[in-house]
Design an enzyme around this catalytic site. Structure first.
Site, PDB file in Angstrom:
ATOM      1  N   TYR A  70       0.841  -1.195   0.000  1.00 19.21           N
ATOM      2  CA  TYR A  70       0.000   0.000   0.000  1.00 19.21           C
ATOM      3  C   TYR A  70       0.881   1.252   0.000  1.00 19.21           C
ATOM      4  O   TYR A  70       0.467   2.311  -0.430  1.00 19.21           O
ATOM      5  CB  TYR A  70      -0.901   0.030   1.228  1.00 19.21           C
ATOM      6  CG  TYR A  70      -2.128  -0.819   1.115  1.00 19.21           C
ATOM      7  CD1 TYR A  70      -2.762  -1.002  -0.109  1.00 19.21           C
ATOM      8  CD2 TYR A  70      -2.667  -1.437   2.235  1.00 19.21           C
ATOM      9  CE1 TYR A  70      -3.907  -1.774  -0.208  1.00 19.21           C
ATOM     10  CE2 TYR A  70      -3.815  -2.202   2.139  1.00 19.21           C
ATOM     11  CZ  TYR A  70      -4.420  -2.369   0.917  1.00 19.21           C
ATOM     12  OH  TYR A  70      -5.559  -3.132   0.827  1.00 19.21           O
ATOM     13  N   GLY A 188     -15.348  -3.021   5.243  1.00 16.37           N
ATOM     14  CA  GLY A 188     -14.422  -3.940   4.594  1.00 16.37           C
ATOM     15  C   GLY A 188     -13.351  -4.440   5.541  1.00 16.37           C
ATOM     16  O   GLY A 188     -12.242  -4.764   5.126  1.00 16.37           O
ATOM     17  N   ARG A 226     -14.318  -8.565  11.119  1.00 10.53           N
ATOM     18  CA  ARG A 226     -14.564  -9.992  10.940  1.00 10.53           C
ATOM     19  C   ARG A 226     -15.030 -10.606  12.266  1.00 10.53           C
ATOM     20  O   ARG A 226     -14.855 -10.028  13.338  1.00 10.53           O
ATOM     21  CB  ARG A 226     -13.305 -10.702  10.453  1.00 10.53           C
ATOM     22  CG  ARG A 226     -12.911 -10.356   9.032  1.00 10.53           C
ATOM     23  CD  ARG A 226     -11.829 -11.293   8.531  1.00 10.53           C
ATOM     24  NE  ARG A 226     -12.379 -12.628   8.337  1.00 10.53           N
ATOM     25  CZ  ARG A 226     -12.794 -13.106   7.167  1.00 10.53           C
ATOM     26  NH1 ARG A 226     -12.730 -12.361   6.096  1.00 10.53           N
ATOM     27  NH2 ARG A 226     -13.276 -14.317   7.073  1.00 10.53           N
ATOM     28  N   TYR A 246     -14.991  -9.767  -0.745  1.00 11.65           N
ATOM     29  CA  TYR A 246     -13.898 -10.302  -1.551  1.00 11.65           C
ATOM     30  C   TYR A 246     -14.425 -11.302  -2.567  1.00 11.65           C
ATOM     31  O   TYR A 246     -14.845 -12.393  -2.224  1.00 11.65           O
ATOM     32  CB  TYR A 246     -12.845 -10.970  -0.650  1.00 11.65           C
ATOM     33  CG  TYR A 246     -12.367 -10.037   0.424  1.00 11.65           C
ATOM     34  CD1 TYR A 246     -11.497  -9.012   0.112  1.00 11.65           C
ATOM     35  CD2 TYR A 246     -12.836 -10.139   1.729  1.00 11.65           C
ATOM     36  CE1 TYR A 246     -11.073  -8.120   1.082  1.00 11.65           C
ATOM     37  CE2 TYR A 246     -12.424  -9.255   2.706  1.00 11.65           C
ATOM     38  CZ  TYR A 246     -11.536  -8.244   2.381  1.00 11.65           C
ATOM     39  OH  TYR A 246     -11.132  -7.366   3.341  1.00 11.65           O
TER      40      TYR A 246
END
Length: 648
Positions: A70, A188, A226, A246
């Site tokens: 990133y 996300g 999650r 995803y």
């Protein structure tokens, strides 16, 4: 297939090491792991979202020796292969997120984990005003490219994009609205990128506090993580695991997991990815891996780290900032109607900012004088009809100049949520309920209900009269609407629509008002956005793809109705003026038009406009602004709804 995450279980037992190396879960050897199977590697550890926030003041002593791509921009393209990109990525959760924001009366959104802009673009297309921030300028560069490419689309030119650090977000490079945003989203699994180097979650609380500061009173934070409770307890991703964010998991060649602990507690998980980039590289400097079948593939390697938030711990974190009295809603994979035993992949938290001037949550109901969720259409002369008719028998021509005063129109069709409030307050019985049946498209019924169908219309044998079909049982008595509360209400007659609008202090639009709002200021255009059916490859309305009625390729993602606002609004910010469902208007049908657009005083049938999800060019090319059709005022079906207008 779900592979066990044994390293996560072991993490709980570790007490001295700050970084412990394990291979891809399920591999037999720690020293020389073999390539993972692409179908199972995804379940071994999807990591965070598409943002660059993983580099937020990261404790490098606990991260991988591999580069965090990133930071140099490579992952902006590589990571998108895993996410699936664009419509593919958002197909599962996008409509659910849009529904959620509409329920909270959201207009302005800060996407705090924007990355390459996938979620921001989804919301722009749905008519929201979006500001996007991310820590990674390289990722944001991809979003800016999209903004330039789509500058002619509604909302894109005004899309503000800038660098923003969650720990100092108020001072980011974008201009925040003085009164705050209606919503801040950080989704996300993105928030899990922020580490906890001190072990006290101080940075986590600081970031949440900055989100809180940027919300207006009554605004909502939507964030997620999650299901780490399940993962840490069972050593596996839930069997009900949804891909959700995803959609490109077949690209994963291998995932290696590193676990960080502090004082015996697992406080960081680092995943080292090897992603198959076949077809996305020139091969000049690729690393090559050999799959189990002997095939050689080019791969890209990078790492991401995240903090394993537990559900109750995260709720406590939110309430420490928003207050114990703040309204908090916990969703499982964005769903509200799942069974208690359903084990989600993700927990989605929706928490409302309280304060002295807190605005009440808008539950899609309308007061007798409300213009909430309506758009002001400017008056003046516009061209109604066309001199280039496609369906002559529908009297689409001639074009005539019609002068209208200002008026308000609903931004989208009336929803099941809105209509249910009307039913609750009035005890209205719809025409479909009085008659005992309504029309449903073949192929949508259960086998039991299909066997009961009688008296099929010979001219349209696919259009079935179904006993018990009504607004709250769309495909028959054994179906419901609990998962479609923000879809347009269907199986409503002109009479039902008229009754609702009257209750809401509004009225049905005239044909002229509907057509003017449809055009969005573009006289004589076929569609609300112009004359091309798609913009690039992007569908702009919910219509039928394939050969009607047997083949539906679902290119637009919907088999029947779509949630309202799923597609971009036109220049007036009005949504779904074509496709999705036919919409009743006030007018009686005529083929002899008045030069000034005045509707006939009497007639036999009522006008419907806009077409529906069942329309194609081959079968029913009426999903055009000048197109029209007719039916009796008591007719109902799965493809018929309405919206209201209000005089100024």
């Amino acid at each position: 297939m779900t592979l066990p995450l044994f390293p996560l279980l072991l993490c709980i037992l570790l007490s001295s090491s700050s970084s412990n190396f394990y291979t891809d879960p399920g591999q037999e050897s720690c020293s020389a792991p073999s390539p993972g199977d692409s179908g199972t590697a995804e379940t071994s550890g999807d990591s965070a979202g598409d943002c660059g926030c993983g580099s937020l003041k990261r404790d490098t002593s606990q991260t991988s020796s591999l580069p965090d791509q990133y930071s140099d921009g490579k992952a902006a393209k590589v990571w998108s292969l895993y996410m699936g990109g664009g419509n593919k990525r958002t197909a599962e959760y996008g409509p659910l997120l849009i529904d959620l924001l509409h329920k909270h009366n959201v207009k302005t959104v800060l996407d705090a984990a924007a990355g390459t802009g996938v979620d921001s673009i989804l919301l722009l297309q749905a008519g929201f005003k979006v500001t996007s921030v991310d820590l990674s300028e390289e990722m944001l560069a991809e979003a800016r490219i999209e903004r330039e490419k789509r500058a002619d689309e509604p909302g894109f030119k005004e899309w503000e994009i800038g660098r923003g650090d969650w720990l100092d977000l108020v001072e980011s490079s974008v201009t925040h609205p003085p009164g705050g945003y209606d919503a801040v989203i950080c989704i996300g699994n993105s928030f899990a990128h922020l580490p906890d180097p001190a072990g006290d979650q101080a940075d986590h609380k600081r970031a949440i506090s900055n989100f809180h500061k940027l919300l207006r009173p009554g605004g909502v934070l939507v964030t997620d993580h999650r299901n780490y409770d399940y993962i840490l307890e069972h050593g596996t991703i839930p069997n009900t695991a949804s891909r959700l964010y995803y959609q490109g998991g077949d690209r994963i060649h291998k995932i290696t997991t590193k676990l960080g602990t502090k004082d015996g507690v697992c406080n960081q998980i680092t995943l080292e990815y090897e992603i198959d980039i076949t077809g996305y590289t020139d091969g000049s400097d690729d690393e090559i891996r050999t799959k189990q079948d002997g095939t050689q593939i080019p791969i890209s390697r990078f790492s991401l780290s995240y903090y394993p938030h537990k559900k109750e711990q995260f709720v406590a974190l939110l309430k420490s900032v928003f207050g114990d009295d703040a309204r908090h809603t916990l969703l499982r994979d964005y769903k509200t109607d799942v069974e208690d035993e359903y084990i989600p992949s993700y927990f989605i938290h929706v928490v409302e900012k309280i304060g002295e001037n807190t605005k009440p949550l808008v539950e899609d109901t309308e007061s007798q004088s409300s213009t909430d969720n309506m758009v002001l259409i400017p008056g003046g002369v516009f061209k109604m009809g066309t001199d280039s008719p496609i369906l002559y028998m529908d009297a689409e021509s001639p074009a005539r100049n019609v002068n209208l005063p200002d008026y308000y129109i609903d931004q989208h069709e009336v929803t099941n949520s809105q209509f249910s409030e009307f039913i609750k307050q009035t005890n209205h019985v719809t025409d479909a309920q009085r008659f005992g049946d309504s029309f449903v498209l073949e192929g949508l019924l259960s086998a039991e209900e299909d066997a009961k169908v009688q008296n099929v219309v010979q001219a349209a044998p696919w259009w079935l009269p179904v006993r018990g079909a009504s607004w709250d049982h769309p495909e028959g008595i054994d179906t419901g609407i609990s998962d479609r509360m923000h879809h347009p209400v269907v199986h409503v007659s002109w009479n039902d629509a008229k009754a609702y609008c009257s209750w809401a202090g509004k009225r049905l639009p005239t044909e002229a008002e509907f057509e003017k709002a449809c055009q969005g200021g573009k006289d004589d255009s076929l569609y609300p956005w112009g004359d091309d059916e798609t913009v690039g490859e992007a569908h702009q309305a919910n219509i039928w793809q394939g050969k009607f009625p047997k083949e539906n390729t679902l290119e637009d993602g919907y088999k029947t109705t779509a949630p309202v606002g799923s597609y971009p609004g036109n220049n007036y910010k009005v949504h779904d003026m074509i496709g999705n469902v036919w919409e009743w208007v006030e007018d009686w049908w005529t083929t002899h038009h008045s030069p000034d657009g005045a509707p006939p005083p009497t007639g036999q049938e009522k006008v419907k406009k806009g077409g529906s999800f069942m329309c194609t060019k081959q079968y029913c090319y009426r999903y055009r602004c000048p197109a029209r059709t007719k039916t009796s005022a008591d007719t109902t079906g799965l493809n018929v709804g309405f919206r209201c207008v209000k005089s100024v």
